[in-house]
Write an enzyme that holds these catalytic residues in place. Structure first.
Site: not given
Ligand code: ASP
Length: 333
Positions: A198, A228, A249
Site C-alpha cells: 500500500t 481492505g 499498511t
Molecule cells: N492494507 C492493504 C489491504 O489490506 C494491503 C497492504 O497494505 O499490504 O488491502
C-alpha cells in the site's frame, strides 16, 4: 532548526521519531516480507530513489506554505504512478486477473474525509478520494458509482490493463497455486508472501494542520469484491488535529477489526501518549493477534514516526532542518 532524532529498535519493531518539527512528512510504500536476500542492490536503489522523490515532492508543497492535504496528495500521486508499489500503476491482481483499487484521504482540521473502494479505471485513486471529500456530500463511494463520479469530475481514466505488470502477475500465479486445493480462497489463510503493499503519507503544515492519505491495490488474489482497510476511515487512514494522522499498511482485515489508525490517535488524545509510543503499542498488540503490517504517524506536536511488525517497510521522511531519511528493512546491514 535542528531536529532531535530519537531512534529505538525493539526486535522486529522499529521507531524513528523526530521531535518539534514545524513542518514534516512521512511516507510508506508498504510493509511485509521484504528481506535483504530477496532484493538486488539495483532494486534497493530504485526503491530508495522513488521514496526520496515522493517525500521531496510532498515536502516541497509544505516548504512553500502549502497545506498538509496538498502535500500528502502530491507524495501519494508519485507512489501511485510508480510500478514499484502496490497502488495505482503497480496494483496487484485480483483472483479474476484484474485490478480493483482502494484509497482514502482525511483532513485533520475538520475530520473531513473521502474514500473510494474497488475502482478499476481511475489512474490516481487518491485524486478521486479527494474529490469525494471536496466535491460530494458523501464520504465513501464504491465500484461503478465511484467510476461514474470520477468521469464527472474529469479525472484521468485508464483501461484496467494500464495496471498490468509482469511481476505482479507472477505473484498472482504463485498465490493461485497455493489456493488451488481449496478453491474458496476466502477460507484460505492469507500468506503475506503473496505480496501485500500500500502507499501512504502523513504530514503537518506551517499552520499545524495534519492530513493523511492511503492508496492500495489491496491483496493479491482477493475475491468477491474484497475491500481492505485503506479506504476505511479509522482503520487504514485517519487524521485529526487534536491527536494525530496515520496511514497504515498490512493485512487489512486485522486493521479494520482493530481500528488501528483511530486507536493510535485515541491513545494520543485520551492517554496523552506521543504518536510514536501509541503506534508502537498498537502494532505490538496487533502482532499478538496475528496482524502484520506497519504505520506512519505524525502528531499535533509535529513528531514524525513509523513502526512496523514485519521484516521491512518501504518508508521515508523529511522534517524541517533534516535530510530525507529513506529505509526499507527492519535492521541495519
Ligand atoms: N492494507 C492493504 C489491504 O489490506 C494491503 C497492504 O497494505 O499490504 O488491502
Amino acid at each position: 532548526m535542528k531536529t532531535l532524532l530519537l531512534a529505538v529498535a525493539l526486535g522486529t519493531c522499529s521507531v524513528l521519531a523526530y521531535a518539534k518539527a514545524p513542518i514534516g512528512i512521512v511516507i510508506h510504500g508498504g510493509a511485509g516480507t521484504i528481506s535483504r536476500d530477496s532484493m538486488s542492490a539495483a532494486q534497493e536503489q530504485a526503491y530508495h530513489a522513488m521514496l526520496t522523490h515522493a517525500v521531496n515532492q510532498g515536502y516541497a508543497v509544505l516548504e512553500r506554505g502549502g497545506s498538509s492535504l496538498d502535500a500528502v496528495t502530491a507524495a501519494v500521486i508519485v507512489l501511485e504512478d510508480s510500478p514499484l508499489f502496490n497502488a495505482g500503476k503497480g496494483a496487484v491482481y485480483t483472483f479474476d486477473e484484474s485490478h480493483e483499487l482502494d484509497a482514502s484521504i482525511m483532513d485533520g482540521r475538520n475530520r473531513n474525509a473521502g474514500a473510494v473502494a474497488g475502482v478499476s479505471n481511475v489512474k490516481n485513486p487518491i485524486l478521486l478520494a479527494r474529490a469525494v471529500m471536496e466535491k460530494s456530500v458523501h464520504v465513501m463511494l464504491a465500484g461503478k458509482g465511484a467510476e461514474q463520479f470520477a468521469k464527472e469530475q474529469q479525472l484521468e481514466l485508464v483501461d484496467n490493463s494500464y495496471f498490468n505488470t509482469e511481476f505482479r502477475y507472477d505473484a498472482l500465479k504463485r498465490a493461485k497455486q497455493a489456493i488451488a486445493p481449496q478453491p474458496h480462497q476466502a477460507a484460505v489463510p492469507y500468506d503475506p508472501a503473496w505480496k501485500m503493499g500500500t502507499v501512504g503519507a502523513v504530514a503537518i503544515d506551517k499552520k499545524g494542520n495534519l492530513a493523511a492519505a492511503t492508496s492500495t491495490g489491496g491483496m493479491t488474489a482477493k475475491r468477491y469484491g474484497r475491500i481492505g482497510d485503506a479506504p476505511v476511515i479509522g482503520a487504514g487512514n485517519f487524521a485529526d488535529n487534536k491527536s494525530c494522522a496515520v496511514s497504515a499498511t498490512g493485512h487489512g482485515e486485522f486493521f479494520i477489526r482493530y481500528q488501528v489508525a483511530a486507536d493510535i490517535c485515541a491513545r494520543v488524545k485520551y492517554q496523552n501518549k506521543t504518536a510514536a509510543v501509541a503506534a508502537k503499542e498498537v502494532m505490538a498488540e496487533l502482532k499478538k493477534v496475528g496482524g502484520d503490517g506497519g504505520v506512519i504517524v505524525v502528531d499535533q506536536k509535529g513528531q514524525l514516526s513509523w513502526t512496523f511488525n514485519t521484516e521491512g517497510m518501504y518508508r521515508a521522511l523529511k522534517a524541517e532542518g533534516g535530510e530525507v531519511i529513506s529505509e526499507i528493512f527492519a535492521t541495519k546491514p
